[in-house]
Scaffold this motif. Structure first.
Motif, PDB file in Angstrom:
ATOM      1  N   TYR A  51      26.410 -26.638 -78.571  1.00  0.00           N
ATOM      2  CA  TYR A  51      27.540 -25.840 -79.064  1.00  0.00           C
ATOM      3  C   TYR A  51      28.832 -26.553 -78.676  1.00  0.00           C
ATOM      4  O   TYR A  51      29.034 -26.915 -77.512  1.00  0.00           O
ATOM      5  CB  TYR A  51      27.493 -24.432 -78.452  1.00  0.00           C
ATOM      6  N   LYS A  73      24.757 -20.096 -74.801  1.00  0.00           N
ATOM      7  CA  LYS A  73      24.639 -20.108 -76.256  1.00  0.00           C
ATOM      8  C   LYS A  73      23.176 -20.085 -76.674  1.00  0.00           C
ATOM      9  O   LYS A  73      22.793 -19.403 -77.633  1.00  0.00           O
ATOM     10  CB  LYS A  73      25.342 -21.347 -76.812  1.00  0.00           C
ATOM     11  N   LEU A 116      33.214 -18.845 -76.918  1.00  0.00           N
ATOM     12  CA  LEU A 116      31.961 -18.415 -77.551  1.00  0.00           C
ATOM     13  C   LEU A 116      32.174 -17.419 -78.690  1.00  0.00           C
ATOM     14  O   LEU A 116      31.212 -16.836 -79.203  1.00  0.00           O
ATOM     15  CB  LEU A 116      31.027 -17.787 -76.506  1.00  0.00           C
TER      16      LEU A 116
END
Length: 623
Positions: free
Chosen positions: A342, A350, A379
């Motif tokens: 990510y 993640k 996120l």
């Protein structure tokens, strides 16, 4: 088994010689016959009474034994009752037999040993044999039927009380399983066997076995130990290379340490002899468990049907590392690397968000906040895409440990019905910290980490203005050097107003919760927070910023309706905080009756895990 009645064989009665010659032999013969008939009658009566007692014993024992045989599973209560009934009846029969035996012996002593006396002796022996057979029921130990649980849940957590704790995670991983256990869930916890775990626990653990865990090219040993605490079964995964160190987090190889732990929790399930319906993982340290489950363990008999829940306790800490660890440590196939990659790095959290069936946070407000980039620490994109998985459930507190009525650290215990005794704790705290013992001056308390997240930046900006009010202030905590230095400097400048204790003491924390009047918690962000709930339980009014769990647990005071449990402010602004403090101090000084009502409101709140866990039960049942 009832003790056998002891009988003695009647001794033959010696015939006494007459002192003078007998004129007629008719009288002695008649007398002997009468004596014999009397012995026969008494012996027969004894026999009937014994048989009657034995029959009663059989009637009383039979239903209990039958019931125990049919229903041995009602928490073994029926079996225990059957055993008690048998023992009680056997004792009564024993007493009756002993009485009959003594009667028979006396009869036999008065007459010659006749056939009737011998018969009475046989009856006694027969009764004893029957008692022996009946009392053998006591020896029956039917196999207990295994309790049927609603679901089996495995908690995977890096810390849990009473073994190790650095923050709220340790509280949750201990309290929530205990509460779920009361709701007929078979909940067990697996965690690393840290060097820091106290010896009093380590020396009493039971070794179950070992397995080996592959991490890329590594093949690492994993020992499995177990122990029960507060009814909950804990498993400890041992590898001295990874966990025989001082400290829990912050090591150079944390990625490898917690990748090992995440995978070992699944590899060790056969040794635990546990097949969970749900695997509940907590924070980034266990973020790879749902990933490894989907990639490598879906064919394992112990977890092939398991559903997964991942709880975010603090999104700031995500487990971010370079992409190179995919091959060198994680050992993921090329087509599965994207699960953990990510924003050009490996992100353990993640991976958990991607692979878990449900993602939770520790408050409903925080679940909404982390969809915003201000709170999500990067996120927001993956959380937005997986929003359908996300929900928030507020944490609870241990209301048995955090109870002003029983807390041994307090100068005087109290509850909401004896809240006037809270004043003794205020006086004791002032005396202990060498502050002016003035009962009319409100004390503002803080038990906190000295970090920006906890709002220390706001306090620094208006510290002089706070201390210029008619208040005293007590701060307990440690953290960033600049804030520790600030507290030391301000204490020198305001020696009559401020006491700063750098470090942590559970004893002093309880004294602050009980002795303070106002509890300040101006967090920049707060996933849940426990201190505001503890302070309310102790009747200390919170002043908090409306964020995360603080917003969900503290209801702003309404001067018209007299409802609410504290004072709040919305913007992350030092003067907004100062205004909330002024409102609290003003109510304390000017509206005594309203303040007393506010204290009652706060102490009446229910933050127990028994209440909170019902929301987790609803979550588990819908997976």
């Amino acid at each position: 088994m009832a003790k056998k009645a002891q009988t003695q064989k009647p001794a033959a009665i010696e015939e006494k010689k007459p002192a003078a010659p007998v004129k007629s032999e008719k009288k002695p013969v008649v007398k002997a016959a009468e004596q014999k008939a009397k012995a026969v009658a008494v012996a027969e009566k004894a026999q009937k009474e014994i048989e009657k007692v034995v029959a009663k014993a059989e009637e009383k024992i039979a239903p209990a034994v039958k019931k125990a045989a049919k229903k041995p599973a009602k928490k073994n209560e029926t079996v225990e009752k059957a055993k008690e009934a048998v023992k009680e009846t056997a004792a009564k029969v024993e007493d009756a037999v002993e009485k009959m035996a003594k009667k028979a012996e006396k009869i036999a002593e008065k007459a010659e040993k006749t056939e009737i006396a011998q018969k009475a002796e046989k009856v006694v022996k027969a009764a004893e044999e029957k008692i022996d057979k009946k009392t053998e029921v006591v020896k029956i130990d039917p196999k207990p039927v295994e309790k049927k649980y609603r679901k089996k849940v495995l908690f995977v957590a890096a810390e849990a009380l009473p073994y190790v704790k650095t923050g709220g995670l340790g509280d949750v991983a201990a309290a929530l399983p205990k509460a779920l256990l009361k709701e007929d869930y078979d909940v067990r916890v697996v965690m690393p066997l840290y060097f820091n775990i106290p010896d009093k626990f380590r020396t009493t653990m039971q070794y179950l076995g070992c397995c080996y865990v592959s991490l890329a090219w590594r093949y690492q040993y994993c020992g499995v130990f177990t122990q029960k605490y507060d009814g909950v079964t804990y498993y400890f995964l041992d590898n001295e290379y990874y966990f025989k160190r001082n400290g829990i987090y912050g090591h150079y190889d944390d990625a490898e340490r917690f990748a090992f732990f995440s995978k070992a929790a699944l590899e060790a399930l056969p040794i635990m002899d546990f097949t969970p319906d749900i695997i509940h993982c907590h924070d980034w340290h266990t973020g790879l468990t749902p990933v490894y489950l989907d990639v490598y363990y879906r064919n394992s008999p112990n977890c092939k049907n398991a559903r997964t829940v991942f709880t975010i306790h603090n999104i700031q800490f995500q487990g971010k590392y370079g992409n190179e660890i995919c091959d060198d440590i994680l050992g993921l196939p090329a087509d599965k690397k994207s699960l953990v990659q990510y924003q050009n790095c490996v992100n353990f959290m993640k991976g958990a968000i991607e692979c878990s069936n449900k993602v939770t946070t520790v408050s409903p407000t925080y679940a909404n906040e982390i969809l915003n980039s201000y709170y999500s620490f990067g996120l927001q994109d993956i959380l937005g895409a997986r929003k359908y998985k996300l929900c928030g459930i507020i944490n609870g507190i241990d209301v048995e440990t955090n109870d002003p009525a029983t807390d041994k650290a307090l100068f005087k215990n109290y509850d909401k019905n004896t809240v006037a005794d809270k004043a003794a704790n205020k006086k004791g705290l002032q005396q202990m910290l060498n502050l002016d013992q003035n009962p009319n001056v409100p004390i503002i308390g803080m038990v906190t980490r000295l970090t920006e997240q906890k709002g220390m930046e706001l306090i620094a900006n208006v510290f002089e203005e706070i201390l210029s009010k008619g208040i005293q202030m007590v701060v307990l905590g440690s953290g960033d050097w600049k804030y520790e230095s600030l507290l030391k400097d301000m204490q020198k400048r305001f020696p009559d107003k401020l006491r700063a204790v750098l470090g942590f003491s559970g004893d002093l924390a309880s004294k602050i919760y009980a002795g303070a009047d106002i509890f300040l918690m101006p967090s920049k962000f707060e996933p849940c927070g426990l201190s505001q709930m503890i302070s309310m339980r102790y009747g200390t009014i919170p002043v908090v910023r409306e964020t995360g769990g603080l917003k969900d647990t503290v209801v702003p005071y309404n001067g018209v309706t007299k409802q609410g449990t504290g004072f709040t402010f919305y913007s992350y602004n030092a003067h907004d905080m100062l205004y909330a403090i002024e409102r609290a101090v003003g109510l304390y000084y000017d509206y005594k009756d309203d303040w007393k009502q506010l204290v009652q409101n706060a102490m009446s709140q229910d933050f127990s895990w028994n209440n909170i866990c019902k929301q987790y039960i609803a979550l588990y049942e819908n997976l």
